[in-house]
Design a protein around this motif. Structure first.
Motif, PDB file in Angstrom:
ATOM      1  N   ASN A 120     -86.087  20.528  70.031  1.00 39.74           N
ATOM      2  CA  ASN A 120     -86.164  21.166  71.347  1.00 39.74           C
ATOM      3  C   ASN A 120     -86.557  22.635  71.257  1.00 39.74           C
ATOM      4  N   SER A 121     -86.612  23.165  70.035  1.00 40.95           N
ATOM      5  CA  SER A 121     -86.941  24.578  69.841  1.00 40.95           C
ATOM      6  C   SER A 121     -88.380  24.778  69.385  1.00 40.95           C
ATOM      7  N   LEU A 122     -89.206  23.744  69.555  1.00 39.00           N
ATOM      8  CA  LEU A 122     -90.625  23.866  69.251  1.00 39.00           C
ATOM      9  C   LEU A 122     -91.400  24.197  70.515  1.00 39.00           C
ATOM     10  N   ALA A 123     -92.405  25.058  70.364  1.00 40.05           N
ATOM     11  CA  ALA A 123     -93.302  25.276  71.491  1.00 40.05           C
ATOM     12  C   ALA A 123     -94.056  23.975  71.765  1.00 40.05           C
ATOM     13  N   GLU A 124     -94.708  23.880  72.907  1.00 42.80           N
ATOM     14  CA  GLU A 124     -95.428  22.654  73.251  1.00 42.80           C
ATOM     15  C   GLU A 124     -96.425  22.286  72.167  1.00 42.80           C
ATOM     16  N   SER A 125     -97.026  23.273  71.563  1.00 42.72           N
ATOM     17  CA  SER A 125     -97.889  23.052  70.406  1.00 42.72           C
ATOM     18  C   SER A 125     -97.636  24.173  69.410  1.00 42.72           C
ATOM     19  N   VAL A 126     -97.423  23.793  68.148  1.00 43.89           N
ATOM     20  CA  VAL A 126     -97.141  24.754  67.094  1.00 43.89           C
ATOM     21  C   VAL A 126     -98.380  24.879  66.209  1.00 43.89           C
ATOM     22  N   LYS A 127     -98.904  26.091  66.067  1.00 44.27           N
ATOM     23  CA  LYS A 127    -100.078  26.292  65.221  1.00 44.27           C
ATOM     24  C   LYS A 127     -99.692  26.107  63.759  1.00 44.27           C
ATOM     25  N   PHE A 128    -100.520  25.387  63.014  1.00 45.00           N
ATOM     26  CA  PHE A 128    -100.272  25.166  61.594  1.00 45.00           C
ATOM     27  C   PHE A 128    -101.412  25.744  60.777  1.00 45.00           C
ATOM     28  N   VAL A 129    -101.067  26.499  59.721  1.00 50.96           N
ATOM     29  CA  VAL A 129    -102.048  27.040  58.776  1.00 50.96           C
ATOM     30  C   VAL A 129    -101.543  26.712  57.384  1.00 50.96           C
ATOM     31  N   GLY A 130    -102.384  26.031  56.597  1.00 50.73           N
ATOM     32  CA  GLY A 130    -101.957  25.642  55.260  1.00 50.73           C
ATOM     33  C   GLY A 130    -103.136  25.436  54.337  1.00 50.73           C
ATOM     34  N   PRO A 131    -102.870  25.205  53.064  1.00 50.95           N
ATOM     35  CA  PRO A 131    -103.950  25.011  52.095  1.00 50.95           C
ATOM     36  C   PRO A 131    -104.733  23.735  52.369  1.00 50.95           C
ATOM     37  N   ASP A 132    -106.022  23.821  52.140  1.00 53.97           N
ATOM     38  CA  ASP A 132    -106.888  22.656  52.305  1.00 53.97           C
ATOM     39  C   ASP A 132    -106.780  21.787  51.048  1.00 53.97           C
ATOM     40  N   PRO A 133    -106.293  20.543  51.182  1.00 54.33           N
ATOM     41  CA  PRO A 133    -106.141  19.685  50.004  1.00 54.33           C
ATOM     42  C   PRO A 133    -107.455  19.364  49.299  1.00 54.33           C
ATOM     43  N   ASP A 134    -108.567  19.567  50.013  1.00 55.81           N
ATOM     44  CA  ASP A 134    -109.875  19.267  49.435  1.00 55.81           C
ATOM     45  C   ASP A 134    -110.597  20.503  48.911  1.00 55.81           C
ATOM     46  N   ASP A 135    -109.991  21.688  49.117  1.00 58.12           N
ATOM     47  CA  ASP A 135    -110.641  22.921  48.693  1.00 58.12           C
ATOM     48  C   ASP A 135    -109.570  23.957  48.389  1.00 58.12           C
ATOM     49  N   ASP A 136    -109.360  24.251  47.113  1.00 58.45           N
ATOM     50  CA  ASP A 136    -108.312  25.175  46.705  1.00 58.45           C
ATOM     51  C   ASP A 136    -108.538  26.596  47.193  1.00 58.45           C
ATOM     52  N   ILE A 173     -99.404  21.276  65.527  1.00 57.93           N
ATOM     53  CA  ILE A 173     -98.275  20.365  65.349  1.00 57.93           C
ATOM     54  C   ILE A 173     -97.648  20.133  66.715  1.00 57.93           C
ATOM     55  N   THR A 174     -97.498  18.892  67.084  1.00 57.14           N
ATOM     56  CA  THR A 174     -96.824  18.542  68.332  1.00 57.14           C
ATOM     57  C   THR A 174     -95.416  18.053  68.010  1.00 57.14           C
ATOM     58  N   PRO A 175     -94.517  18.061  68.980  1.00 58.17           N
ATOM     59  CA  PRO A 175     -93.140  17.629  68.710  1.00 58.17           C
ATOM     60  C   PRO A 175     -93.042  16.254  68.054  1.00 58.17           C
ATOM     61  N   ASP A 176     -93.939  15.343  68.400  1.00 55.56           N
ATOM     62  CA  ASP A 176     -93.850  13.988  67.840  1.00 55.56           C
ATOM     63  C   ASP A 176     -94.338  13.916  66.390  1.00 55.56           C
ATOM     64  N   THR A 177     -95.027  14.954  65.906  1.00 54.19           N
ATOM     65  CA  THR A 177     -95.474  14.971  64.501  1.00 54.19           C
ATOM     66  C   THR A 177     -94.692  15.980  63.659  1.00 54.19           C
ATOM     67  N   TRP A 178     -93.745  16.653  64.268  1.00 53.59           N
ATOM     68  CA  TRP A 178     -93.028  17.725  63.588  1.00 53.59           C
ATOM     69  C   TRP A 178     -92.325  17.259  62.314  1.00 53.59           C
ATOM     70  N   GLU A 179     -91.723  16.091  62.345  1.00 47.82           N
ATOM     71  CA  GLU A 179     -90.943  15.629  61.206  1.00 47.82           C
ATOM     72  C   GLU A 179     -91.753  15.611  59.916  1.00 47.82           C
ATOM     73  N   ALA A 180     -93.043  15.356  60.019  1.00 49.33           N
ATOM     74  CA  ALA A 180     -93.901  15.301  58.831  1.00 49.33           C
ATOM     75  C   ALA A 180     -94.162  16.692  58.250  1.00 49.33           C
ATOM     76  N   PHE A 181     -93.975  17.740  59.055  1.00 52.64           N
ATOM     77  CA  PHE A 181     -94.255  19.104  58.613  1.00 52.64           C
ATOM     78  C   PHE A 181     -92.988  19.928  58.383  1.00 52.64           C
ATOM     79  N   ALA A 182     -91.861  19.483  58.921  1.00 55.36           N
ATOM     80  CA  ALA A 182     -90.627  20.276  58.895  1.00 55.36           C
ATOM     81  C   ALA A 182     -90.242  20.666  57.473  1.00 55.36           C
ATOM     82  N   PRO A 183     -90.132  21.949  57.174  1.00 51.27           N
ATOM     83  CA  PRO A 183     -89.793  22.393  55.816  1.00 51.27           C
ATOM     84  C   PRO A 183     -88.290  22.315  55.569  1.00 51.27           C
ATOM     85  N   ASP A 184     -87.921  22.294  54.302  1.00 48.78           N
ATOM     86  CA  ASP A 184     -86.528  22.333  53.899  1.00 48.78           C
ATOM     87  C   ASP A 184     -86.101  23.798  53.854  1.00 48.78           C
TER      88      ASP A 184
END
Length: 278
Positions: free
Chosen positions: A191-207, A215-226
């Motif tokens: 419930n503490s996520l904005a409607e859309s969360v901007k994601f910036v990360g390394p490109d797995p195909d280009d180091d 990131i939307t609330p329904d996909t958050w679990e896949a990105f949520a960090p420990d």
């Protein structure tokens, strides 16, 4: 933060010896008498560190100084203004050299955390004019904070006071209360996520490139960090200011390549995650 010369080599050796090089794993269950403390008690290794005095240039930036401070027992004792006042519950105890136990701060866990107001504020770590800094140990179980207060006097950083305060007295009071619930309550986190969360990360195909997305609330679990739940550190550079309506939570590994930034905005009185950078 930066480490220089032989100090970097020694610290990396210490972290490797105690299993600190574990990628993005958060190691917050380390007891006070951790194996890192055992390693630092090794006479030959400690002597190696102390044989290389801290360069004078390390006093220019607090980050450079504090790394030397935590790994060099001799330097640490020289850079504490004894008797050291320790304030708690309105009472002050004056600590002597005999009372002091070597303080390693975040080095024992292999990562450190910081709180900034915005991206511009993050540049303060490179400001050589900063003459005041506070290292905070933030305990979520007791909702108490230990503040180690440093001043640069005659060009040399010195620990001048320890202060114990409740969350309510900290400059980041409301955010710390929010963070504690954010990392322990999955429903609240969602419930503490904005409607859309901007994601910036390394490109797995280009180091050498990064990828951006949403990131939307329904996909958050896949990105949520420990994230650390029991205790975090923070460094306040310069004089504390008001909390503001934005906060960047930074978590960086010391020897394991961990890099994480989470940007929060206060919207209608509630903190919301708006950006995740890994």
């Amino acid at each position: 933060m930066r480490l220089n010369g032989i100090i970097l080599v020694v610290v990396l050796a210490l972290l490797t010896a105690c299993g600190g090089n574990k990628g993005a794993q958060v190691a917050e269950e380390v007891p006070a008498d951790s194996v890192l403390n055992d390693s630092l008690r090794n006479d030959s290794l400690q002597a190696l560190v102390e044989d290389y005095p801290m360069p004078k240039a390390a006093d220019e930036l607090f980050d450079d100084f504090v790394y030397n401070f935590v790994v060099n027992r001799k330097l640490q004792m020289e850079r504490i203004h004894f008797p050291l006042p320790a304030e708690q519950n309105g009472k002050v105890k004056m600590l002597t050299k005999n009372d002091w136990k070597i303080e390693h701060f975040f080095m024992r866990q292999g990562y450190y955390t910081l709180l900034f107001d915005n991206e511009k504020h993050m540049e303060i770590v490179k400001d050589t004019s900063v003459n005041h800094a506070i290292v905070e140990k933030i305990h979520f179980d007791t909702r108490k904070i230990e503040q180690y207060i440093f001043y640069r006097k005659r060009g040399a950083w010195m620990l001048t006071k320890i202060r114990h305060i409740p969350f309510s007295q900290d400059v980041n009071a409301t955010f710390l209360t929010f963070y504690q619930q954010f990392v322990t309550d999955k429903t609240f986190q969602g419930n503490s996520l904005a409607e859309s969360v901007k994601f910036v990360g390394p490109d797995p195909d280009d180091d050498f490139n990064v990828m951006e997305g949403i990131i939307t609330p329904d996909t958050w679990e896949a990105f949520a960090p420990d994230l650390p739940k029991k205790m975090i550190y923070n460094i306040i550079y310069g004089q504390p200011k008001h909390e503001g309506n934005s906060k960047i939570f930074v978590m960086r590994g010391i020897a394991n390549g961990l890099e994480l930034e989470m940007t929060f905005k206060r919207m209608s009185g509630h903190w919301k995650l708006v950006k995740l950078t890994t």
